[in-house]
Design an enzyme around this catalytic site. Structure first.
Site, PDB file in Angstrom:
ATOM      1  N   LYS A   1      -7.534  13.950   4.599  1.00 34.95           N
ATOM      2  CA  LYS A   1      -6.596  12.821   4.537  1.00 34.95           C
ATOM      3  C   LYS A   1      -5.565  13.001   5.644  1.00 34.95           C
ATOM      4  O   LYS A   1      -5.461  14.073   6.227  1.00 34.95           O
ATOM      5  CB  LYS A   1      -5.889  12.754   3.158  1.00 34.95           C
ATOM      6  CG  LYS A   1      -5.239  14.064   2.757  1.00 34.95           C
ATOM      7  CD  LYS A   1      -4.754  14.062   1.303  1.00 34.95           C
ATOM      8  CE  LYS A   1      -5.892  14.139   0.305  1.00 34.95           C
ATOM      9  NZ  LYS A   1      -5.754  13.134  -0.753  1.00 34.95           N
ATOM     10  N   ARG A   2      -4.802  11.989   5.932  1.00 37.32           N
ATOM     11  CA  ARG A   2      -3.738  12.119   6.936  1.00 37.32           C
ATOM     12  C   ARG A   2      -2.783  13.216   6.495  1.00 37.32           C
ATOM     13  O   ARG A   2      -2.592  13.456   5.299  1.00 37.32           O
ATOM     14  CB  ARG A   2      -3.004  10.788   7.077  1.00 37.32           C
ATOM     15  CG  ARG A   2      -3.764   9.706   7.804  1.00 37.32           C
ATOM     16  CD  ARG A   2      -3.922  10.004   9.264  1.00 37.32           C
ATOM     17  NE  ARG A   2      -2.660  10.029   9.981  1.00 37.32           N
ATOM     18  CZ  ARG A   2      -2.321   9.143  10.940  1.00 37.32           C
ATOM     19  NH1 ARG A   2      -3.152   8.171  11.257  1.00 37.32           N
ATOM     20  NH2 ARG A   2      -1.179   9.231  11.577  1.00 37.32           N
TER      21      ARG A   2
ATOM     22  N   LYS B   1     -14.269   8.446  -3.197  1.00 38.97           N
ATOM     23  CA  LYS B   1     -15.485   8.749  -2.445  1.00 38.97           C
ATOM     24  C   LYS B   1     -16.019  10.133  -2.836  1.00 38.97           C
ATOM     25  O   LYS B   1     -17.218  10.315  -3.049  1.00 38.97           O
ATOM     26  CB  LYS B   1     -15.189   8.696  -0.938  1.00 38.97           C
ATOM     27  CG  LYS B   1     -14.770   7.329  -0.439  1.00 38.97           C
ATOM     28  CD  LYS B   1     -14.030   7.369   0.885  1.00 38.97           C
ATOM     29  CE  LYS B   1     -13.426   6.015   1.220  1.00 38.97           C
ATOM     30  NZ  LYS B   1     -12.484   6.060   2.373  1.00 38.97           N
TER      31      LYS B   1
ATOM     32  N   THR C   1      -8.164   6.761  -1.668  1.00 36.74           N
ATOM     33  CA  THR C   1      -9.546   6.270  -1.745  1.00 36.74           C
ATOM     34  C   THR C   1     -10.519   7.409  -1.460  1.00 36.74           C
ATOM     35  O   THR C   1     -11.649   7.413  -1.937  1.00 36.74           O
ATOM     36  CB  THR C   1      -9.757   5.116  -0.734  1.00 36.74           C
ATOM     37  OG1 THR C   1      -9.193   5.502   0.518  1.00 36.74           O
ATOM     38  CG2 THR C   1      -9.129   3.830  -1.216  1.00 36.74           C
TER      39      THR C   1
ATOM     40  N   LYS D   1       1.630  14.402   0.686  1.00 37.75           N
ATOM     41  CA  LYS D   1       0.241  14.700   0.290  1.00 37.75           C
ATOM     42  C   LYS D   1       0.076  16.205   0.014  1.00 37.75           C
ATOM     43  O   LYS D   1      -0.880  16.627  -0.598  1.00 37.75           O
ATOM     44  CB  LYS D   1      -0.713  14.203   1.367  1.00 37.75           C
ATOM     45  CG  LYS D   1      -0.734  12.676   1.529  1.00 37.75           C
ATOM     46  CD  LYS D   1      -1.601  12.253   2.702  1.00 37.75           C
ATOM     47  CE  LYS D   1      -1.524  10.761   2.964  1.00 37.75           C
ATOM     48  NZ  LYS D   1      -2.364   9.938   2.080  1.00 37.75           N
TER      49      LYS D   1
ATOM     50  N   HIS E   1       0.813  -1.223   0.000  1.00 35.44           N
ATOM     51  CA  HIS E   1       0.000   0.000   0.000  1.00 35.44           C
ATOM     52  C   HIS E   1       0.842   1.266   0.000  1.00 35.44           C
ATOM     53  O   HIS E   1       0.338   2.362   0.289  1.00 35.44           O
ATOM     54  CB  HIS E   1      -0.912   0.031   1.225  1.00 35.44           C
ATOM     55  CG  HIS E   1      -1.945  -1.039   1.261  1.00 35.44           C
ATOM     56  ND1 HIS E   1      -3.218  -0.876   0.775  1.00 35.44           N
ATOM     57  CD2 HIS E   1      -1.881  -2.305   1.705  1.00 35.44           C
ATOM     58  CE1 HIS E   1      -3.895  -1.999   0.961  1.00 35.44           C
ATOM     59  NE2 HIS E   1      -3.121  -2.870   1.517  1.00 35.44           N
TER      60      HIS E   1
HETATM   61  C1  26W Z   1       4.991   1.055   9.483  1.00 36.98           C
HETATM   62  C2  26W Z   1       4.016   2.136   9.620  1.00 36.98           C
HETATM   63  C3  26W Z   1       2.986   2.123   8.522  1.00 36.98           C
HETATM   64  C4  26W Z   1       1.625   2.020   8.855  1.00 36.98           C
HETATM   65  C5  26W Z   1       0.674   2.037   7.856  1.00 36.98           C
HETATM   66  C6  26W Z   1       3.373   2.212   7.206  1.00 36.98           C
HETATM   67  C7  26W Z   1       2.404   2.219   6.186  1.00 36.98           C
HETATM   68  C8  26W Z   1       1.079   2.133   6.549  1.00 36.98           C
HETATM   69  C9  26W Z   1      -0.002   2.114   5.507  1.00 36.98           C
HETATM   70  C10 26W Z   1       0.384   1.261   4.372  1.00 36.98           C
HETATM   71  C11 26W Z   1      -0.247   3.457   5.029  1.00 36.98           C
HETATM   72  C12 26W Z   1      -1.525   3.560   4.236  1.00 36.98           C
HETATM   73  O1  26W Z   1      -2.579   3.655   4.802  1.00 36.98           O
HETATM   74  N1  26W Z   1      -1.376   3.578   2.911  1.00 36.98           N
HETATM   75  C13 26W Z   1      -2.487   4.000   2.099  1.00 36.98           C
HETATM   76  O2  26W Z   1      -3.217   2.845   1.696  1.00 36.98           O
HETATM   77  C14 26W Z   1      -4.378   3.203   0.947  1.00 36.98           C
HETATM   78  C15 26W Z   1      -5.168   1.934   0.671  1.00 36.98           C
HETATM   79  O3  26W Z   1      -4.536   1.162  -0.272  1.00 36.98           O
HETATM   80  C16 26W Z   1      -3.989   3.954  -0.340  1.00 36.98           C
HETATM   81  O4  26W Z   1      -5.160   4.335  -1.001  1.00 36.98           O
HETATM   82  C17 26W Z   1      -3.134   5.162  -0.014  1.00 36.98           C
HETATM   83  O5  26W Z   1      -2.661   5.753  -1.196  1.00 36.98           O
HETATM   84  C18 26W Z   1      -1.954   4.756   0.868  1.00 36.98           C
HETATM   85  O6  26W Z   1      -1.222   5.893   1.307  1.00 36.98           O
END
Ligand code: 26W
Length: 821
Positions: A546-547, A658, A654, A552, A354
């Site tokens: 968004k975060r 939406k 996402t 971003k 992701h």
């Molecule tokens: C290790 C810490 C950590 C925690 C969570 C690293 C990475 C993450 C996630 C992968 C971050 C995340 O939420 N990624 C998002 O995933 C969405 C669903 O696929 C995508 O639509 C977003 O672009 C992506 O940033």
């Protein structure tokens, strides 16, 4: 169970007695809420029991979705909708003296996730059930979810999210299904049937599951999500310490154990390598695999059928230790030989990546894994040994390739590369949007894509139309159902395309604009209540939710707002279209640069909203504590969707989907799924700007002097200078110096390079907005042409490309005779 109002009312009162031990006369609002929830739940339980029986009878192949995060959102409204009991509930609630909406407001949102990854997991589970696919979501039941965000003097404050403080009516704890999970200890050889190895854990904890129901839309299927929490065995409480008055010591062991699932890690892009996080990940994996093997052995003996009955989707690298854990169970506990076990394991797992950010790809110190999970480290070494031998066979003598591909990073510190383990141990790997998947194969996982091209796929993300249209935007849903002749569009979102031919229909346009305005009015009420800011429901609602993360580029949005602010200061009559800038989003508590940007947004907002001239046209509203529930309020009111990340950085997004489905027009870069949204809605219905991924990468690789853009663009210079001057921080010039320096000197995410293109495109947005008919047409076209972004389509793609599972129809009268979990 019939659903006429009387029956429902009777069930409700009976549940009040049974579950709350109180009477109608003395029932509190929370009693009424809980009882109503249980009465709705009863209807789902009945469907769930029939689903379990149908699955038991069919002994089908199951999809197990392993995710450290789930952003489920509130369950009350959803379950009312999925049981079609809103009217009965309204009557029953008023019989207890409470408006239904007041009770719904007591429904707590389980914030068991950070952002995109967690919400996607929830949308996919909804679509799995709707497609009648046998599936279980496995996760962690954190006591505290994502922190509650508030602002003090514009800065983010984090408060613990005690989401189940009052308990939740939607979960069923199953203490009987507790199981043991080991940590630490050592491994030893022994002679079983031939030389064998085993793990002797140094500490064991109990994992207790609770499950929540996941109903399908317009079908009988009700799947479950199973969440694990760590509980201390009863002998962990030290009575000796207690009777000696050392109360803290008495509960130390208990606390130590329960801390494993105490709180969600609030980071969504930077791995911190905390030992407790690895403990959380292994705890989830160990509980889940034991449960999956137990379920398999309910109906099957031979492990050679395991991979026929089980596919495990790994939601990013967080649950990837599952690969080593399954090998340990098969080899150490079920005595399969290595090759047979590996053949099964590789067929069972599939991995979704992701992210593209190198800092988000998890690696764990070998020293830590050796200490916490000694047997797993041995197994990872063995997997790596066989893997590198395979690489040697394909690329003889190519030592550099082996060093690059090894599961073990050697320099500067020996670390396990979890993404590499995921790819080596899976039969399928996918990115979450076309560009992302291309970049994964071409760059991030290039060596693996060369070795195993057949394993690499793309599955573009999707969103739940039930959650983000039907529940969030009932006004628009009503119009869609009216115009499309029924609610079938909620099971087949491609039907939205039938709207296209009506896009210029005057009556439709009028209704469309009216709905958007009413949704803006609702948002205005919340914004006033939550922030005190009064927003104009006739102004364009320009949304960035968004975060907070530098890639971003919330900073680019801030520079645009300051630029408009300056234009109005310089010429109060300037033809700036009235806009409300709505922000929502949290920053990881340790991500200081992102937290500075949050403070800057609030600083600029305060200045603009207080400015006698600018505030007549511009307002800034930063909605605190953005989550699924607030997304459901903001998205229907949005006119403009800000998707302005540096191209090549956002895996998919996402929120973009939406917002487009709710008729917002996107201003965005060619990044993630923006590209696919633009391809489908047409470039005439999308505001594109900025460098694309290849250009951005070239700029990054080449000599990039962000300051030169500052030097030659007066509006950019003025905006940056204003931020540096303290104008948005009460004269404190140092407040945002780190932010200004980050873009003037290095500008990792090309904010300076894309500024002019962005601001010019925003002027074009103003132009389009002035032509109401044109804008409404663009808005209708975005909704009409985004059916592709339904999570139901995403699930279809996973079925065809990765899972190869078939639906199991659940009859309305299926006999309830089977173990249910
Ligand atoms: C290790 C810490 C950590 C925690 C969570 C690293 C990475 C993450 C996630 C992968 C971050 C995340 O939420 N990624 C998002 O995933 C969405 C669903 O696929 C995508 O639509 C977003 O672009 C992506 O940033």
């Amino acid at each position: 169970m019939t659903d006429n109002a009387d029956d429902f009312g009777r069930n409700m009162v009976a549940n009040l007695y049974r579950h709350r031990g109180t009477t109608v006369e003395s029932a509190s609002a929370r009693d009424a809420y809980h009882t109503l929830a249980v009465t709705i739940r009863d209807r789902l339980i009945e469907r769930y029991a029939r689903t379990a029986a149908a699955h038991y009878a069919a002994n089908p192949r199951f999809v197990y979705y392993l995710s450290a995060e789930y952003l489920l959102g509130r369950q009350f409204e959803q379950n009312l909708l999925y049981t079609d009991t809103r009217e009965q509930a309204r009557v029953a609630a008023s019989a207890l003296g409470y408006p239904l909406d007041d009770l719904a407001a007591l429904d707590a949102e389980p914030g068991l996730g950070n952002g995109g990854l967690g919400r996607l997991a929830a949308c996919l589970l909804d679509s799995l059930a709707t497609a009648d696919i046998p599936a279980v979501g496995y996760g962690i039941r954190y006591d505290f979810g994502i922190f509650t965000q508030s602002f003090r003097d514009g800065a983010q404050r984090e408060l613990p999210d005690d989401w189940s403080h009052y308990g939740t009516p939607w979960e069923f704890a199953a203490p009987d299904d507790r199981l043991e999970v080991g940590f630490y200890g050592h491994t030893e050889a022994y002679n079983g049937s031939g030389p064998r190895r085993r793990w002797v854990p140094g500490e064991t904890v109990l994992g207790e599951p609770s499950h929540m129901l996941v109903p399908g839309w317009g079908t009988e299927t009700v799947n479950i999500i199973r969440l694990w929490r760590a509980v201390a065995s009863s002998d962990s409480f030290d009575l000796g310490h207690f009777s000696a008055g050392r109360y803290g010591d008495a509960v130390e062991n208990v606390t130590h154990v329960e801390n494993i699932t105490r709180v969600l890690y609030p980071d969504d892009s930077t791995e911190l390598g905390r030992e407790l996080r690895l403990k959380q990940q292994y705890f989830l994996v160990a509980c889940t695999l034991r449960d999956i093997v137990r379920r398999f052995r309910l109906r099957n003996e031979d492990f050679d059928h395991f991979a026929d009955k089980v596919v495990i989707q790994l939601n990013d690298t967080h649950p990837v230790m599952a690969i080593a854990e399954l090998m340990r169970l098969l080899v150490d506990e079920y005595a399969l030989d290595w090759d047979r076990a590996w053949g099964i394991t590789r067929r069972v797992f599939a991995y979704t990546c992701h992210t593209l950010l190198p800092e988000a790809l998890e690696t764990w110190p070998v020293s830590l894994v050796e200490r916490l999970l000694p047997r797993h480290m041995e197994i990872v070494y063995l997997i790596n040994h066989h893997f590198l031998a395979d690489v040697e066979r394909h690329f003889p003598g190519d030592h550099d390739r082996k060093r690059r591909m090894s599961l073990i990073q050697e320099e500067p510190e020996r670390r396990v590369r979890m993404a590499h383990l995921a790819v080596v141990g899976s039969s399928a790997v996918n990115g979450v949007a076309e560009l992302h998947s291309d970049l994964l194969s071409a760059e991030t996982l290039r060596d693996f894509a060369q070795l195993w091209p057949e394993r690499f796929h793309n599955v573009t993300n999707g969103v739940s139309s039930r959650r983000f249209l039907r529940i969030a935007n009932p006004r628009l849903s009503g119009l869609l159902t009216e115009r499309l002749g029924g609610e079938e569009w909620l099971r087949d979102l491609d039907l939205l395309a039938d709207l296209e031919s009506h896009a210029d229909d005057r009556a439709l346009q009028e209704r469309w604009r009216d709905i958007k305005r009413r949704n803006r009015e609702d948002l205005a009420l919340h914004v006033k209540d939550a922030t005190g800011v009064v927003i104009d429901p006739d102004a364009m609602c320009d949304v960035m939710i968004k975060r907070f993360h530098e890639y971003k580029r919330q900073l680019l949005k801030v520079l645009h707002i300051v630029t408009l602010y300056h234009r109005l200061r310089d010429d109060p009559a300037a033809d700036v279209v009235p806009r409300t800038f709505v922000f929502g989003g949290k920053a990881a508590p340790g991500y200081h640069a992102a937290k500075r940007i949050i403070a800057l947004v609030n600083g600029v907002g305060a200045a603009v909203n207080a400015d006698p001239v600018a505030s007549r046209r511009l307002r800034v509203a930063f909605v605190p504590n953005y989550n699924v529930t607030r997304a459901e309020l903001i998205i229907p009111a949005a006119d403009l969707s800000e998707q302005i990340s540096m191209a090549g950085k956002e895996a998919s997004g996402t929120g973009n989907m939406k917002l487009a489905l709710n008729g917002a027009v996107t201003v965005g870069t060619l990044d993630g799924a923006n590209i696919e949204i633009r391809d489908r809605v047409g470039d005439e219905n999308f505001f594109l700007f900025g460098q694309d991924a290849a250009e951005a990468a070239r700029t990054r690789r080449g000599y990039y002097d962000p300051r030169s853009f500052y030097e030659r663009d007066p509006e950019l210079r003025a905006a940056v200078d204003a931020i540096a001057s303290g104008a948005f921080s009460g004269g404190d010039r140092g407040a945002f110096s780190s932010v200004v320096d980050s873009i003037l000197y290095h500008d990792e995410y090309l904010v300076m390079a894309d500024y002019r293109s962005y601001v010019d495109t925003q002027d074009a947005v103003d132009g389009a907005w002035r032509d109401a008919d044109r804008w409404t047409r663009m808005s209708i076209m975005n909704t009409a042409r985004c059916g592709f972004f339904s999570a139901d389509r995403t699930i279809r793609d996973y079925r065809e490309r990765v899972w190869h599972v078939d639906p199991v129809r659940v009859g309305p009268h299926h006999p309830v005779t089977a173990p249910d979990r």
